[in-house]
Scaffold this motif. Sequence first.
Motif, PDB file in Angstrom:
ATOM      1  N   THR A   3      37.182  84.910  98.567  1.00 52.77           N
ATOM      2  CA  THR A   3      37.304  83.922  97.503  1.00 52.77           C
ATOM      3  C   THR A   3      37.913  82.658  98.090  1.00 52.77           C
ATOM      4  OG1 THR A   3      37.598  85.691  95.891  1.00 52.77           O
ATOM      5  CG2 THR A   3      38.197  83.486  95.188  1.00 52.77           C
ATOM      6  N   GLU A   4      37.058  81.780  98.541  1.00 58.06           N
ATOM      7  CA  GLU A   4      37.508  80.559  99.196  1.00 58.06           C
ATOM      8  C   GLU A   4      37.488  79.368  98.245  1.00 58.06           C
ATOM      9  OE1 GLU A   4      38.519  79.884 102.360  1.00 58.06           O
ATOM     10  OE2 GLU A   4      38.385  81.930 103.126  1.00 58.06           O
ATOM     11  N   TRP A   5      37.176  79.594  96.974  1.00 57.97           N
ATOM     12  CA  TRP A   5      37.075  78.489  96.036  1.00 57.97           C
ATOM     13  C   TRP A   5      38.275  78.417  95.097  1.00 57.97           C
ATOM     14  CZ3 TRP A   5      37.112  80.449  91.115  1.00 57.97           C
ATOM     15  CH2 TRP A   5      36.639  81.755  90.934  1.00 57.97           C
ATOM     16  N   GLU A   6      38.495  77.225  94.577  1.00 57.77           N
ATOM     17  CA  GLU A   6      39.526  76.992  93.574  1.00 57.77           C
ATOM     18  C   GLU A   6      38.880  76.267  92.397  1.00 57.77           C
ATOM     19  OE1 GLU A   6      43.892  74.800  93.065  1.00 57.77           O
ATOM     20  OE2 GLU A   6      42.769  74.617  94.937  1.00 57.77           O
ATOM     21  N   LEU A   7      39.034  76.818  91.192  1.00 54.36           N
ATOM     22  CA  LEU A   7      38.448  76.206  89.998  1.00 54.36           C
ATOM     23  C   LEU A   7      39.298  75.016  89.563  1.00 54.36           C
ATOM     24  CD1 LEU A   7      36.372  76.240  87.694  1.00 54.36           C
ATOM     25  CD2 LEU A   7      37.894  77.818  86.469  1.00 54.36           C
ATOM     26  N   MET A   8      38.691  73.836  89.541  1.00 53.68           N
ATOM     27  CA  MET A   8      39.406  72.615  89.179  1.00 53.68           C
ATOM     28  C   MET A   8      39.135  72.190  87.744  1.00 53.68           C
ATOM     29  SD  MET A   8      40.841  72.320  92.027  1.00 53.68           S
ATOM     30  CE  MET A   8      41.757  70.808  91.722  1.00 53.68           C
ATOM     31  N   GLU A   9      37.950  72.550  87.223  1.00 52.91           N
ATOM     32  CA  GLU A   9      37.570  72.146  85.861  1.00 52.91           C
ATOM     33  C   GLU A   9      36.541  73.111  85.309  1.00 52.91           C
ATOM     34  OE1 GLU A   9      34.981  68.622  83.650  1.00 52.91           O
ATOM     35  OE2 GLU A   9      35.924  68.175  85.594  1.00 52.91           O
ATOM     36  N   ASN A  18      36.547  73.574  94.206  1.00 54.53           N
ATOM     37  CA  ASN A  18      36.921  72.998  95.494  1.00 54.53           C
ATOM     38  C   ASN A  18      36.978  74.082  96.559  1.00 54.53           C
ATOM     39  OD1 ASN A  18      37.102  70.468  94.433  1.00 54.53           O
ATOM     40  ND2 ASN A  18      39.301  70.211  94.708  1.00 54.53           N
ATOM     41  N   PHE A  19      36.585  73.711  97.777  1.00 55.74           N
ATOM     42  CA  PHE A  19      36.613  74.603  98.930  1.00 55.74           C
ATOM     43  C   PHE A  19      37.321  73.906 100.083  1.00 55.74           C
ATOM     44  CE2 PHE A  19      32.893  75.714  96.469  1.00 55.74           C
ATOM     45  CZ  PHE A  19      32.797  77.094  96.530  1.00 55.74           C
ATOM     46  N   CYS A  86      20.149  79.579  91.279  1.00 55.84           N
ATOM     47  CA  CYS A  86      21.246  79.792  90.327  1.00 55.84           C
ATOM     48  C   CYS A  86      20.896  79.103  89.000  1.00 55.84           C
ATOM     49  CB  CYS A  86      22.526  79.213  90.930  1.00 55.84           C
ATOM     50  SG  CYS A  86      24.029  79.657  90.083  1.00 55.84           S
ATOM     51  N   PRO A  87      19.874  79.611  88.276  1.00 54.65           N
ATOM     52  CA  PRO A  87      19.404  78.925  87.063  1.00 54.65           C
ATOM     53  C   PRO A  87      20.305  79.117  85.847  1.00 54.65           C
ATOM     54  CG  PRO A  87      18.127  80.916  87.421  1.00 54.65           C
ATOM     55  CD  PRO A  87      19.034  80.775  88.610  1.00 54.65           C
ATOM     56  N   THR A  88      21.119  80.191  85.869  1.00 55.64           N
ATOM     57  CA  THR A  88      22.025  80.441  84.739  1.00 55.64           C
ATOM     58  C   THR A  88      23.394  80.872  85.255  1.00 55.64           C
ATOM     59  OG1 THR A  88      21.595  82.811  84.490  1.00 55.64           O
ATOM     60  CG2 THR A  88      20.036  81.299  83.428  1.00 55.64           C
ATOM     61  N   LEU A  89      24.360  80.918  84.349  1.00 52.42           N
ATOM     62  CA  LEU A  89      25.734  81.290  84.720  1.00 52.42           C
ATOM     63  C   LEU A  89      25.828  82.662  85.363  1.00 52.42           C
ATOM     64  CD1 LEU A  89      28.147  80.053  81.879  1.00 52.42           C
ATOM     65  CD2 LEU A  89      28.185  79.467  84.306  1.00 52.42           C
ATOM     66  N   CYS A  90      24.928  83.562  85.009  1.00 58.40           N
ATOM     67  CA  CYS A  90      24.993  84.921  85.545  1.00 58.40           C
ATOM     68  C   CYS A  90      24.790  84.948  87.065  1.00 58.40           C
ATOM     69  CB  CYS A  90      23.947  85.802  84.867  1.00 58.40           C
ATOM     70  SG  CYS A  90      24.307  86.119  83.113  1.00 58.40           S
ATOM     71  N   TYR A  91      24.142  83.916  87.604  1.00 58.85           N
ATOM     72  CA  TYR A  91      23.911  83.848  89.046  1.00 58.85           C
ATOM     73  C   TYR A  91      25.049  83.148  89.782  1.00 58.85           C
ATOM     74  CZ  TYR A  91      19.055  85.149  88.046  1.00 58.85           C
ATOM     75  OH  TYR A  91      17.919  85.802  87.632  1.00 58.85           O
ATOM     76  N   LEU A  92      25.959  82.509  89.050  1.00 60.48           N
ATOM     77  CA  LEU A  92      26.994  81.701  89.689  1.00 60.48           C
ATOM     78  C   LEU A  92      27.960  82.516  90.559  1.00 60.48           C
ATOM     79  CD1 LEU A  92      28.141  78.879  90.068  1.00 60.48           C
ATOM     80  CD2 LEU A  92      29.474  79.189  87.962  1.00 60.48           C
ATOM     81  N   PRO A  93      28.424  83.699  90.125  1.00 60.95           N
ATOM     82  CA  PRO A  93      29.340  84.466  90.989  1.00 60.95           C
ATOM     83  C   PRO A  93      28.763  84.770  92.367  1.00 60.95           C
ATOM     84  CG  PRO A  93      29.404  85.338  88.761  1.00 60.95           C
ATOM     85  CD  PRO A  93      28.278  84.348  88.803  1.00 60.95           C
ATOM     86  N   GLN A  94      27.467  85.103  92.432  1.00 62.31           N
ATOM     87  CA  GLN A  94      26.849  85.389  93.726  1.00 62.31           C
ATOM     88  C   GLN A  94      26.775  84.129  94.570  1.00 62.31           C
ATOM     89  OE1 GLN A  94      25.884  88.484  94.991  1.00 62.31           O
ATOM     90  NE2 GLN A  94      25.753  87.275  96.877  1.00 62.31           N
ATOM     91  N   ALA A  95      26.465  82.991  93.948  1.00 62.77           N
ATOM     92  CA  ALA A  95      26.412  81.729  94.686  1.00 62.77           C
ATOM     93  C   ALA A  95      27.790  81.393  95.258  1.00 62.77           C
ATOM     94  CB  ALA A  95      25.917  80.603  93.784  1.00 62.77           C
ATOM     95  N   LEU A  96      28.828  81.562  94.458  1.00 62.53           N
ATOM     96  CA  LEU A  96      30.188  81.286  94.926  1.00 62.53           C
ATOM     97  C   LEU A  96      30.581  82.226  96.063  1.00 62.53           C
ATOM     98  CD1 LEU A  96      32.001  80.721  91.505  1.00 62.53           C
ATOM     99  CD2 LEU A  96      31.513  78.979  93.244  1.00 62.53           C
ATOM    100  N   PHE A  97      30.142  83.469  95.982  1.00 62.08           N
ATOM    101  CA  PHE A  97      30.432  84.430  97.053  1.00 62.08           C
ATOM    102  C   PHE A  97      29.728  84.017  98.347  1.00 62.08           C
ATOM    103  CE2 PHE A  97      29.338  88.129  99.603  1.00 62.08           C
ATOM    104  CZ  PHE A  97      30.576  88.721  99.780  1.00 62.08           C
ATOM    105  N   ASP A  98      28.448  83.653  98.243  1.00 63.43           N
ATOM    106  CA  ASP A  98      27.682  83.258  99.438  1.00 63.43           C
ATOM    107  C   ASP A  98      28.325  82.056 100.118  1.00 63.43           C
ATOM    108  OD1 ASP A  98      25.935  85.284  98.847  1.00 63.43           O
ATOM    109  OD2 ASP A  98      24.391  83.976  97.984  1.00 63.43           O
ATOM    110  N   ILE A  99      28.723  81.064  99.316  1.00 66.26           N
ATOM    111  CA  ILE A  99      29.368  79.874  99.874  1.00 66.26           C
ATOM    112  C   ILE A  99      30.716  80.244 100.482  1.00 66.26           C
ATOM    113  CG2 ILE A  99      30.264  77.564  99.349  1.00 66.26           C
ATOM    114  CD1 ILE A  99      28.300  77.685  96.859  1.00 66.26           C
TER     115      ILE A  99
END
Length: 209
Positions: A3-9, A18-19, A86-99
């Motif tokens: 988990t290298e991200w930080e939720l800013m908004e 942010n990463f 990542c067309p919907t919110l359900c795909y966002l966790p995987q995108a954040l993990f990949d990044i």
Amino acid sequence: SFTEWELMEWSEQQAVFNFLYDSVTLTVVFGPPIEDEFFAARPSRSIISLDFESFLDEEKAPPSSCLVQRLIFQFIESRGSWQKKCPTLCYLPQALFDISLVVNRCRILGEELEFLQRWGAKFHLLETDIKDTEVKLVFSSSAAFAKFELTLALSHDYPSAVLPFRVQTHIGNIGEKEVAAVLSRVPAGHHYLQRTVTSIHQNLLQAPR
């Protein structure tokens, strides 16, 4: 563990992550809700766009940080359209993990480079030079009567694959054949760059050849 991200908004309109010490920002713009699809117990949302932006000041940042940033954006660009993946919110966790996975590996690479720049003399490493996505390591040892350059080509896949390299001999008889024999015994993986330098030091630079 990645988990290298930080939720800013997080608002009705968008989410901002942010990463890497706030040097990379991902802005996710939301579209309308999706019927019969839920995310975190709420109606899911479509995603209109995912936009990445760099805030690294390359003129002031150390070369290792610039290299890390280049590799991260190399990965981002290699994936094509993030909105299609990542067309919907359900795909966002995987995108954040990949990044996060790539950011984690590149961040550790930056730490390895800083270590070698600071302590390289212990390994007969005379110079560590970074240009674009290549790292040039200049080794010099009076004990082995040798001086040579090893240039490694890095990519966002580091350290999961063995790095392409080339060797230029300045003094002595340590060349591409000798270096290749040592590198063939260094497996890809965590701290690959540091282990490569250590192996060259131990196997090539300790005694006359």
